[in-house]
Scaffold this motif. Sequence first.
Motif, PDB file in Angstrom:
ATOM      1  N   LEU A 166       0.822  -1.211   0.000  1.00  0.00           N
ATOM      2  CA  LEU A 166       0.000   0.000   0.000  1.00  0.00           C
ATOM      3  C   LEU A 166       0.858   1.264   0.000  1.00  0.00           C
ATOM      4  CD1 LEU A 166      -2.848  -1.001   2.483  1.00  0.00           C
ATOM      5  CD2 LEU A 166      -2.967  -0.849   0.003  1.00  0.00           C
ATOM      6  N   LEU A 167       2.137   1.144   0.397  1.00  0.00           N
ATOM      7  CA  LEU A 167       3.013   2.305   0.373  1.00  0.00           C
ATOM      8  C   LEU A 167       3.383   2.705  -1.050  1.00  0.00           C
ATOM      9  CD1 LEU A 167       5.426   1.484   3.331  1.00  0.00           C
ATOM     10  CD2 LEU A 167       3.496   3.061   3.325  1.00  0.00           C
ATOM     11  N   LEU A 168       3.026   1.887  -2.011  1.00  0.00           N
ATOM     12  CA  LEU A 168       3.280   2.229  -3.412  1.00  0.00           C
ATOM     13  C   LEU A 168       2.245   3.212  -3.946  1.00  0.00           C
ATOM     14  CD1 LEU A 168       4.235  -1.302  -4.773  1.00  0.00           C
ATOM     15  CD2 LEU A 168       5.738   0.481  -3.912  1.00  0.00           C
TER      16      LEU A 168
ATOM     17  N   GLY B 282      13.753   3.182   4.939  1.00  0.00           N
ATOM     18  CA  GLY B 282      14.296   1.874   4.605  1.00  0.00           C
ATOM     19  C   GLY B 282      13.289   1.010   3.862  1.00  0.00           C
ATOM     20  N   THR B 283      12.029   1.045   4.297  1.00  0.00           N
ATOM     21  CA  THR B 283      10.990   0.278   3.610  1.00  0.00           C
ATOM     22  C   THR B 283      10.793   0.772   2.188  1.00  0.00           C
ATOM     23  OG1 THR B 283       9.853  -0.131   5.716  1.00  0.00           O
ATOM     24  CG2 THR B 283       8.576  -0.448   3.706  1.00  0.00           C
ATOM     25  N   LEU B 284      10.754   2.082   2.006  1.00  0.00           N
ATOM     26  CA  LEU B 284      10.578   2.649   0.672  1.00  0.00           C
ATOM     27  C   LEU B 284      11.735   2.276  -0.245  1.00  0.00           C
ATOM     28  CD1 LEU B 284       9.215   6.226   1.491  1.00  0.00           C
ATOM     29  CD2 LEU B 284       7.938   4.245   0.661  1.00  0.00           C
ATOM     30  N   LEU B 285      12.948   2.296   0.288  1.00  0.00           N
ATOM     31  CA  LEU B 285      14.102   1.939  -0.536  1.00  0.00           C
ATOM     32  C   LEU B 285      14.041   0.480  -0.968  1.00  0.00           C
ATOM     33  CD1 LEU B 285      16.970   3.802   1.348  1.00  0.00           C
ATOM     34  CD2 LEU B 285      15.715   4.544  -0.682  1.00  0.00           C
ATOM     35  N   SER B 286      13.541  -0.383  -0.083  1.00  0.00           N
ATOM     36  CA  SER B 286      13.421  -1.799  -0.445  1.00  0.00           C
ATOM     37  C   SER B 286      12.371  -2.012  -1.533  1.00  0.00           C
ATOM     38  CB  SER B 286      13.074  -2.634   0.792  1.00  0.00           C
ATOM     39  OG  SER B 286      11.763  -2.347   1.247  1.00  0.00           O
ATOM     40  N   LEU B 287      11.416  -1.057  -1.659  1.00  0.00           N
ATOM     41  CA  LEU B 287      10.364  -1.144  -2.685  1.00  0.00           C
ATOM     42  C   LEU B 287      10.714  -0.350  -3.941  1.00  0.00           C
ATOM     43  CD1 LEU B 287       7.265  -0.590  -0.346  1.00  0.00           C
ATOM     44  CD2 LEU B 287       8.040  -2.766  -1.313  1.00  0.00           C
ATOM     45  N   ASN B 288      11.887   0.248  -3.953  1.00  0.00           N
ATOM     46  CA  ASN B 288      12.249   1.186  -5.017  1.00  0.00           C
ATOM     47  C   ASN B 288      12.110   0.584  -6.412  1.00  0.00           C
ATOM     48  OD1 ASN B 288      13.280   3.473  -6.315  1.00  0.00           O
ATOM     49  ND2 ASN B 288      15.393   2.763  -6.088  1.00  0.00           N
ATOM     50  N   LYS B 289      12.553  -0.661  -6.575  1.00  0.00           N
ATOM     51  CA  LYS B 289      12.569  -1.269  -7.910  1.00  0.00           C
ATOM     52  C   LYS B 289      11.185  -1.619  -8.431  1.00  0.00           C
ATOM     53  CE  LYS B 289      16.966  -0.922  -7.903  1.00  0.00           C
ATOM     54  NZ  LYS B 289      17.611   0.152  -8.678  1.00  0.00           N
ATOM     55  N   VAL B 290      10.212  -1.752  -7.535  1.00  0.00           N
ATOM     56  CA  VAL B 290       8.854  -2.086  -7.984  1.00  0.00           C
ATOM     57  C   VAL B 290       7.911  -0.893  -7.865  1.00  0.00           C
ATOM     58  CG1 VAL B 290       9.111  -4.515  -7.378  1.00  0.00           C
ATOM     59  CG2 VAL B 290       8.204  -2.929  -5.680  1.00  0.00           C
ATOM     60  N   MET B 291       8.462   0.261  -7.501  1.00  0.00           N
ATOM     61  CA  MET B 291       7.641   1.443  -7.281  1.00  0.00           C
ATOM     62  C   MET B 291       7.226   2.068  -8.617  1.00  0.00           C
ATOM     63  SD  MET B 291       8.650   4.667  -4.843  1.00  0.00           S
ATOM     64  CE  MET B 291       8.883   3.574  -3.429  1.00  0.00           C
ATOM     65  N   PRO B 292       5.933   2.296  -8.821  1.00  0.00           N
ATOM     66  CA  PRO B 292       5.488   2.927 -10.072  1.00  0.00           C
ATOM     67  C   PRO B 292       5.955   4.377 -10.148  1.00  0.00           C
ATOM     68  CG  PRO B 292       3.645   2.705  -8.550  1.00  0.00           C
ATOM     69  CD  PRO B 292       4.795   1.957  -7.943  1.00  0.00           C
ATOM     70  N   GLU B 293       6.075   4.896 -11.365  1.00  0.00           N
ATOM     71  CA  GLU B 293       6.566   6.263 -11.555  1.00  0.00           C
ATOM     72  C   GLU B 293       5.673   7.283 -10.855  1.00  0.00           C
ATOM     73  OE1 GLU B 293       9.371   7.298 -12.851  1.00  0.00           O
ATOM     74  OE2 GLU B 293       9.957   5.207 -13.154  1.00  0.00           O
TER      75      GLU B 293
ATOM     76  N   PHE C  32      18.511   6.411  -3.290  1.00  0.00           N
ATOM     77  CA  PHE C  32      17.781   5.775  -4.385  1.00  0.00           C
ATOM     78  C   PHE C  32      18.716   5.055  -5.350  1.00  0.00           C
ATOM     79  CE2 PHE C  32      14.251   8.281  -2.858  1.00  0.00           C
ATOM     80  CZ  PHE C  32      13.167   7.460  -3.122  1.00  0.00           C
ATOM     81  N   GLY C  33      20.025   5.204  -5.130  1.00  0.00           N
ATOM     82  CA  GLY C  33      20.986   4.431  -5.897  1.00  0.00           C
ATOM     83  C   GLY C  33      21.315   3.105  -5.254  1.00  0.00           C
ATOM     84  N   THR C  34      20.825   2.893  -4.035  1.00  0.00           N
ATOM     85  CA  THR C  34      21.049   1.614  -3.349  1.00  0.00           C
ATOM     86  C   THR C  34      19.951   0.633  -3.720  1.00  0.00           C
ATOM     87  OG1 THR C  34      19.774   2.275  -1.388  1.00  0.00           O
ATOM     88  CG2 THR C  34      22.122   2.805  -1.409  1.00  0.00           C
ATOM     89  N   GLN C  35      20.197  -0.622  -3.412  1.00  0.00           N
ATOM     90  CA  GLN C  35      19.202  -1.663  -3.679  1.00  0.00           C
ATOM     91  C   GLN C  35      19.215  -2.619  -2.497  1.00  0.00           C
ATOM     92  OE1 GLN C  35      19.548  -3.569  -7.467  1.00  0.00           O
ATOM     93  NE2 GLN C  35      18.070  -5.181  -6.991  1.00  0.00           N
ATOM     94  N   LEU C  36      18.372  -2.337  -1.518  1.00  0.00           N
ATOM     95  CA  LEU C  36      18.372  -3.137  -0.299  1.00  0.00           C
ATOM     96  C   LEU C  36      17.947  -4.575  -0.584  1.00  0.00           C
ATOM     97  CD1 LEU C  36      16.814  -0.627   2.240  1.00  0.00           C
ATOM     98  CD2 LEU C  36      19.201  -1.276   2.012  1.00  0.00           C
TER      99      LEU C  36
END
Length: 426
Positions: A138-140, A156-167, A309-313
């Motif tokens: 739901l944070l997406l 930290g949670t948002l960064l872990s979702l970064n790759k699946v986060m819609p634009e 946002f350059g990291t990938q947890l």
Amino acid sequence: MTTTTPDPTATTTAATTPTTHATPIPGPAEDPAAAPAAPTSEAERLRRWRLVLGGGGADGTGCALSGRDAAMDGALASLYGRETGRGKSADGGRRSAGLGASAPGVARWLGDIRTYFPSSVVQVMQRDAIDRLGLSALLLEPEMLEAVEADVHLVGTLLSLNKVMPETTKETARAVVRKVVEQLEKKLAQRTRATLTGALDRSARISRPRHRDIDWDRTIRANLKNYLPEYRTVVPERLIGYGRAAQSVKKDVVLCIDQSGSMAASVVYASVFGAVLASMRTLDTRLVVFDTSVVDLTDQLDDPVDVLFGTQLGGGTDINRALAYCQSRITRPADTVVVLISDLYEGGIRDEMLKRVAAMKASGVQFVTLLALSDEGAPAYDREHAAALAALGAPAFACTPDLFPDVMAAAIEKRPLPIPDMAEQR
């Protein structure tokens, strides 16, 4: 009905069982400026116990809630009154409360808890909701992000979702992350710069100091042979002083950060500190993040949000590979501080990792190992690797953000590190 149980305090910690509302329970008409507080009445004690225990036939209070208390209890029950894995609540009956997967319902709940509880408690409840109820998806949604209380753990949670986060969500997520980063920079930057500037000045000793630059401790020790008993004084034949750091680079700092999922808060703090260190002209700062691959984010240090946002947890861990990269970038070993931030669960070649640390230390590098850089204390970590590093003269310990400037200052001056008591960190 009466009760002989002790009065619950107003700062009870987070729940440890599904049916316990272990959160601060405000009394009626709380006013921080009012003093002194009247003794807690029996009815108020029962009210607090009822809110803590969560109701049901087993709570033993016989206390009914209404109005604001009932609404508060509903917000708590939605999170902590969930059914257990056996399909029953701990009191034996089924509980219908919950947030479900409804975004509007969650948004209303987030609004409720911000109304009834202080910010620090809201952050704890948000983390519990994400962990217990699986609300990460739901944070997406942008409207959800706008409703949450931003903190390091949420970042930290948002960064872990970064790759699946819609634009459509990324811009809102960046705004949330930037808000937290700016708060951290405001809190940490000034003291960090002041502490390290002093350390850099003191690390450059001079033999003809001005009076205000004399290092009296070292000067006295160097002239003890000139002690005159009859005058009870030391004649300072040789003065030792602090050098004033010029604007040229004095020290190189390499931050090597494990970006596995358990290190989320450390990644956030390290990115902020990296940006602060990079802003000091007397330091040449490099920031490297790694899992099974290695990424150099030094060129993004002017904006810690870009770094984050350059990291990938998540993913595996290859410390040896990361240290090999850092070692290849060291050109002035005697003037270099390497800070490894990792829980030390090595997926690479253990012996090679230790050999690299030993080689760097033998060349004059100041090597610091932090199990965590956060307020949470020591996480789970590989104790065998920690012991091996300690044997090499690189003890591993967890470090709070407040302590980090002092750790860096000690490393720059080549003093013993201010290592906290590990027993207190567990």
